[in-house]
Design a protein around this motif. Sequence first.
Motif, PDB file in Angstrom:
ATOM      1  N   SER A 268      40.292  31.475  39.452  1.00  0.00           N
ATOM      2  CA  SER A 268      39.222  30.517  39.740  1.00  0.00           C
ATOM      3  C   SER A 268      38.028  31.182  40.401  1.00  0.00           C
ATOM      4  N   MET A 269      38.306  32.184  41.266  1.00  0.00           N
ATOM      5  CA  MET A 269      37.219  32.878  41.957  1.00  0.00           C
ATOM      6  C   MET A 269      36.807  34.159  41.230  1.00  0.00           C
ATOM      7  N   ASN A 270      37.491  34.460  40.120  1.00  0.00           N
ATOM      8  CA  ASN A 270      37.201  35.658  39.319  1.00  0.00           C
ATOM      9  C   ASN A 270      37.077  36.900  40.198  1.00  0.00           C
ATOM     10  N   GLY A 271      37.998  37.023  41.170  1.00  0.00           N
ATOM     11  CA  GLY A 271      37.882  38.096  42.147  1.00  0.00           C
ATOM     12  C   GLY A 271      39.144  38.906  42.334  1.00  0.00           C
ATOM     13  N   LYS A 272      39.368  39.299  43.582  1.00  0.00           N
ATOM     14  CA  LYS A 272      40.485  40.177  43.912  1.00  0.00           C
ATOM     15  C   LYS A 272      41.402  39.515  44.932  1.00  0.00           C
ATOM     16  N   PRO A 273      42.695  39.836  44.899  1.00  0.00           N
ATOM     17  CA  PRO A 273      43.650  39.213  45.820  1.00  0.00           C
ATOM     18  C   PRO A 273      43.481  39.703  47.246  1.00  0.00           C
ATOM     19  N   LEU A 274      43.943  38.886  48.188  1.00  0.00           N
ATOM     20  CA  LEU A 274      43.983  39.261  49.598  1.00  0.00           C
ATOM     21  C   LEU A 274      45.308  39.945  49.906  1.00  0.00           C
ATOM     22  N   PRO A 275      45.322  40.951  50.766  1.00  0.00           N
ATOM     23  CA  PRO A 275      46.608  41.497  51.220  1.00  0.00           C
ATOM     24  C   PRO A 275      47.441  40.394  51.880  1.00  0.00           C
TER      25      PRO A 275
ATOM     26  N   SER B  46      30.904  31.263  37.220  1.00  0.00           N
ATOM     27  CA  SER B  46      31.913  30.209  37.188  1.00  0.00           C
ATOM     28  C   SER B  46      33.317  30.816  37.125  1.00  0.00           C
ATOM     29  N   PHE B  47      34.320  29.964  37.029  1.00  0.00           N
ATOM     30  CA  PHE B  47      35.722  30.403  36.935  1.00  0.00           C
ATOM     31  C   PHE B  47      35.951  31.089  35.594  1.00  0.00           C
ATOM     32  N   ASN B  48      36.958  31.985  35.567  1.00  0.00           N
ATOM     33  CA  ASN B  48      37.203  32.719  34.322  1.00  0.00           C
ATOM     34  C   ASN B  48      38.181  31.979  33.409  1.00  0.00           C
ATOM     35  N   VAL B  49      38.437  32.547  32.236  1.00  0.00           N
ATOM     36  CA  VAL B  49      39.244  31.861  31.227  1.00  0.00           C
ATOM     37  C   VAL B  49      40.714  31.723  31.636  1.00  0.00           C
ATOM     38  N   GLY B  50      41.140  32.457  32.660  1.00  0.00           N
ATOM     39  CA  GLY B  50      42.520  32.350  33.120  1.00  0.00           C
ATOM     40  C   GLY B  50      42.740  31.249  34.139  1.00  0.00           C
ATOM     41  N   ALA B  51      41.667  30.608  34.583  1.00  0.00           N
ATOM     42  CA  ALA B  51      41.781  29.558  35.599  1.00  0.00           C
ATOM     43  C   ALA B  51      42.340  28.273  35.004  1.00  0.00           C
ATOM     44  N   GLY B  52      43.027  27.507  35.831  1.00  0.00           N
ATOM     45  CA  GLY B  52      43.524  26.216  35.375  1.00  0.00           C
ATOM     46  C   GLY B  52      42.411  25.310  34.895  1.00  0.00           C
TER      47      GLY B  52
ATOM     48  N   THR C  71      34.624  23.451  28.975  1.00  0.00           N
ATOM     49  CA  THR C  71      35.630  24.512  29.128  1.00  0.00           C
ATOM     50  C   THR C  71      35.484  25.591  28.056  1.00  0.00           C
ATOM     51  N   GLN C  72      34.892  25.247  26.918  1.00  0.00           N
ATOM     52  CA  GLN C  72      34.761  26.207  25.825  1.00  0.00           C
ATOM     53  C   GLN C  72      33.456  26.995  25.866  1.00  0.00           C
ATOM     54  N   GLN C  73      32.643  26.761  26.888  1.00  0.00           N
ATOM     55  CA  GLN C  73      31.406  27.517  27.032  1.00  0.00           C
ATOM     56  C   GLN C  73      31.721  28.935  27.531  1.00  0.00           C
ATOM     57  N   PRO C  74      30.784  29.877  27.371  1.00  0.00           N
ATOM     58  CA  PRO C  74      31.036  31.259  27.800  1.00  0.00           C
ATOM     59  C   PRO C  74      31.334  31.352  29.286  1.00  0.00           C
ATOM     60  N   ARG C  75      32.296  32.192  29.620  1.00  0.00           N
ATOM     61  CA  ARG C  75      32.682  32.429  31.014  1.00  0.00           C
ATOM     62  C   ARG C  75      33.392  33.777  31.088  1.00  0.00           C
ATOM     63  N   PRO C  76      33.603  34.316  32.282  1.00  0.00           N
ATOM     64  CA  PRO C  76      34.279  35.622  32.389  1.00  0.00           C
ATOM     65  C   PRO C  76      35.677  35.609  31.778  1.00  0.00           C
ATOM     66  N   ASP C  77      36.074  36.730  31.237  1.00  0.00           N
ATOM     67  CA  ASP C  77      37.420  36.875  30.680  1.00  0.00           C
ATOM     68  C   ASP C  77      38.403  37.172  31.808  1.00  0.00           C
ATOM     69  N   TYR C  78      39.683  37.096  31.502  1.00  0.00           N
ATOM     70  CA  TYR C  78      40.739  37.481  32.445  1.00  0.00           C
ATOM     71  C   TYR C  78      41.829  38.145  31.629  1.00  0.00           C
ATOM     72  N   ALA C  79      41.827  39.470  31.611  1.00  0.00           N
ATOM     73  CA  ALA C  79      42.699  40.228  30.708  1.00  0.00           C
ATOM     74  C   ALA C  79      44.173  39.919  30.917  1.00  0.00           C
TER      75      ALA C  79
END
Length: 274
Positions: free
Chosen positions: A120-127, A208-214, A250-258
């Motif tokens: 959802s945040m298209n970012g990195k995890p927290l320790p 926005s949120f990436n394609v892997g987001a709920g 939801t089908q508009q362009p957004r970041p991918d999530y490999a």
Amino acid sequence: MKIIKLRTLAQALAMLSAVSAPALSQPTTVPMPVPDEASIPKGPMGDAIKRGKALLTDTHKQLPGNVGNGLNCTSCHLNAGTTAYASPWVGLTAVFPEYRSRSAKVNSLQERINDCFQRSMNGKPLPFDSAEMNAILSYMKWLSTGVPTGTNVTGRGFEKIETSLVPDRVHGKAVYAAQCASCHGAEGQGTKNPQGGYIFPPVWGKDSFNVGAGMARMYTAAAFVKHNMPLGQGGTLSAQDAVDVAAYFTQQPRPDYAARVKDWPKGDRPKDAR
């Protein structure tokens, strides 16, 4: 008191299973209590709770190394995670660890939080042992005050929506223009504030949120929209309108999530999964 003698260990385990199974498969649902902020304790624990709330409501600014878009956690978890059917955080510490079909394993609450940071945040995890993670957990634990372990609160997650509804993206585009664009922008770009964040979040594009987001799933997004949008007018759209507009944005362009290729490893992928 009458004592029943069981002849074998197997009989004892069978009886225990019969008693426990319904409770495990059908969690009790309880009302969703939202604690008064006046109940936040003084001292280090209270400081952690307040810090956790700040991180979740001002995520983009507070955690720039972990957020890769323009959103805050409360872009979806409305009213600091206290709104029913807007995926509230109230009661979460009562149900985690929890099995999730998307990963096909039991997830800790820390894993679930990081799942949102990565998707959802298209970012990195927290320790897991970081001060920031502990602050977020502290806030969620405080929000869950009074919720019995093993129970679900009324309003957890999103409102159910009929997944047999067939989407009409053309109509959805019209619904978006009439009901959503004034806040989220004609091109889904959101409405920025002078501080560099967003008053209303972008719903597609790089921020926005990436394609892997709920929320990138049509029926999940529709359920959120049906109950909560337009903001302050939740419930005014029909279920069909919500599905149609969700099918559009939801089908508009957004970041991918490999890493999404690893989702639902048991083959039970929902039909609206990206």
